[in-house]
Design a protein around this motif. Structure first.
Motif, PDB file in Angstrom:
ATOM      1  N   VAL A  19       1.333  -1.393  -0.184  1.00 40.48           N
ATOM      2  CA  VAL A  19      -0.319   0.149   0.135  1.00 40.48           C
ATOM      3  C   VAL A  19       1.043   1.453   0.285  1.00 40.48           C
ATOM      4  CG1 VAL A  19      -1.560   1.088   1.577  1.00 40.48           C
ATOM      5  CG2 VAL A  19      -2.051  -0.962   0.899  1.00 40.48           C
ATOM      6  N   ILE A  20       1.863   1.455   0.739  1.00 45.43           N
ATOM      7  CA  ILE A  20       2.902   2.029   0.717  1.00 45.43           C
ATOM      8  C   ILE A  20       3.375   3.040  -0.634  1.00 45.43           C
ATOM      9  CG2 ILE A  20       4.967   3.689   1.622  1.00 45.43           C
ATOM     10  CD1 ILE A  20       3.938   1.756   4.574  1.00 45.43           C
ATOM     11  N   VAL A  21       3.510   1.691  -0.978  1.00 43.97           N
ATOM     12  CA  VAL A  21       4.578   2.308  -2.844  1.00 43.97           C
ATOM     13  C   VAL A  21       3.672   2.388  -3.748  1.00 43.97           C
ATOM     14  CG1 VAL A  21       5.747   0.229  -4.380  1.00 43.97           C
ATOM     15  CG2 VAL A  21       6.228   0.184  -1.709  1.00 43.97           C
ATOM     16  N   ALA A  22       2.509   1.507  -3.511  1.00 41.43           N
ATOM     17  CA  ALA A  22       1.452   1.888  -4.304  1.00 41.43           C
ATOM     18  C   ALA A  22       0.161   3.833  -4.230  1.00 41.43           C
ATOM     19  CB  ALA A  22      -0.411   0.979  -4.644  1.00 41.43           C
ATOM     20  N   VAL A  23       0.466   3.909  -3.399  1.00 41.96           N
ATOM     21  CA  VAL A  23       0.214   4.931  -2.652  1.00 41.96           C
ATOM     22  C   VAL A  23       1.588   6.853  -3.129  1.00 41.96           C
ATOM     23  CG1 VAL A  23      -0.605   6.951  -1.243  1.00 41.96           C
ATOM     24  CG2 VAL A  23      -0.833   4.339  -0.901  1.00 41.96           C
ATOM     25  N   CYS A  24       2.108   5.554  -2.758  1.00 40.57           N
ATOM     26  CA  CYS A  24       3.249   6.792  -3.328  1.00 40.57           C
ATOM     27  C   CYS A  24       3.148   6.975  -5.098  1.00 40.57           C
ATOM     28  CB  CYS A  24       4.730   6.549  -3.246  1.00 40.57           C
ATOM     29  SG  CYS A  24       5.368   6.824  -1.419  1.00 40.57           S
ATOM     30  N   LEU A  25       3.563   5.422  -5.616  1.00 45.08           N
ATOM     31  CA  LEU A  25       3.517   5.599  -6.922  1.00 45.08           C
ATOM     32  C   LEU A  25       2.209   6.472  -7.923  1.00 45.08           C
ATOM     33  CD1 LEU A  25       5.452   2.293  -8.195  1.00 45.08           C
ATOM     34  CD2 LEU A  25       6.102   4.423  -8.631  1.00 45.08           C
TER      35      LEU A  25
END
Length: 64
Positions: A19-25
């Motif tokens: 989720v952290i990676v997806a939100v940033c990207l």
């Protein structure tokens, strides 16, 4: 103090790391779509750094 500490127990569940990676990207994509290239590049870099730290190089026994 690290910018992103993969040894922190908060990052142990895979879904949180994804989720952290997806939100940033995802936010990088929003910024690029609105023409804010500097902010898009910033969030893209943050997302790629998070992907490396939390998904690719992450080990369950990391202590920091």
């Amino acid at each position: 103090m690290k910018f992103l500490d993969p040894g922190n127990p908060f990052y142990r569940p895979l879904w949180r790391r994804v989720v952290i990676v997806a939100v940033c990207l995802g936010w990088a994509a929003v910024e690029f779509s609105r023409g804010a290239n500097a902010w898009g590049a910033l969030f893209l870099a943050a997302g790629l750094f998070a992907a490396w730290s939390l998904l690719i190089a992450w080990r369950p026994d990391d202590k920091g």
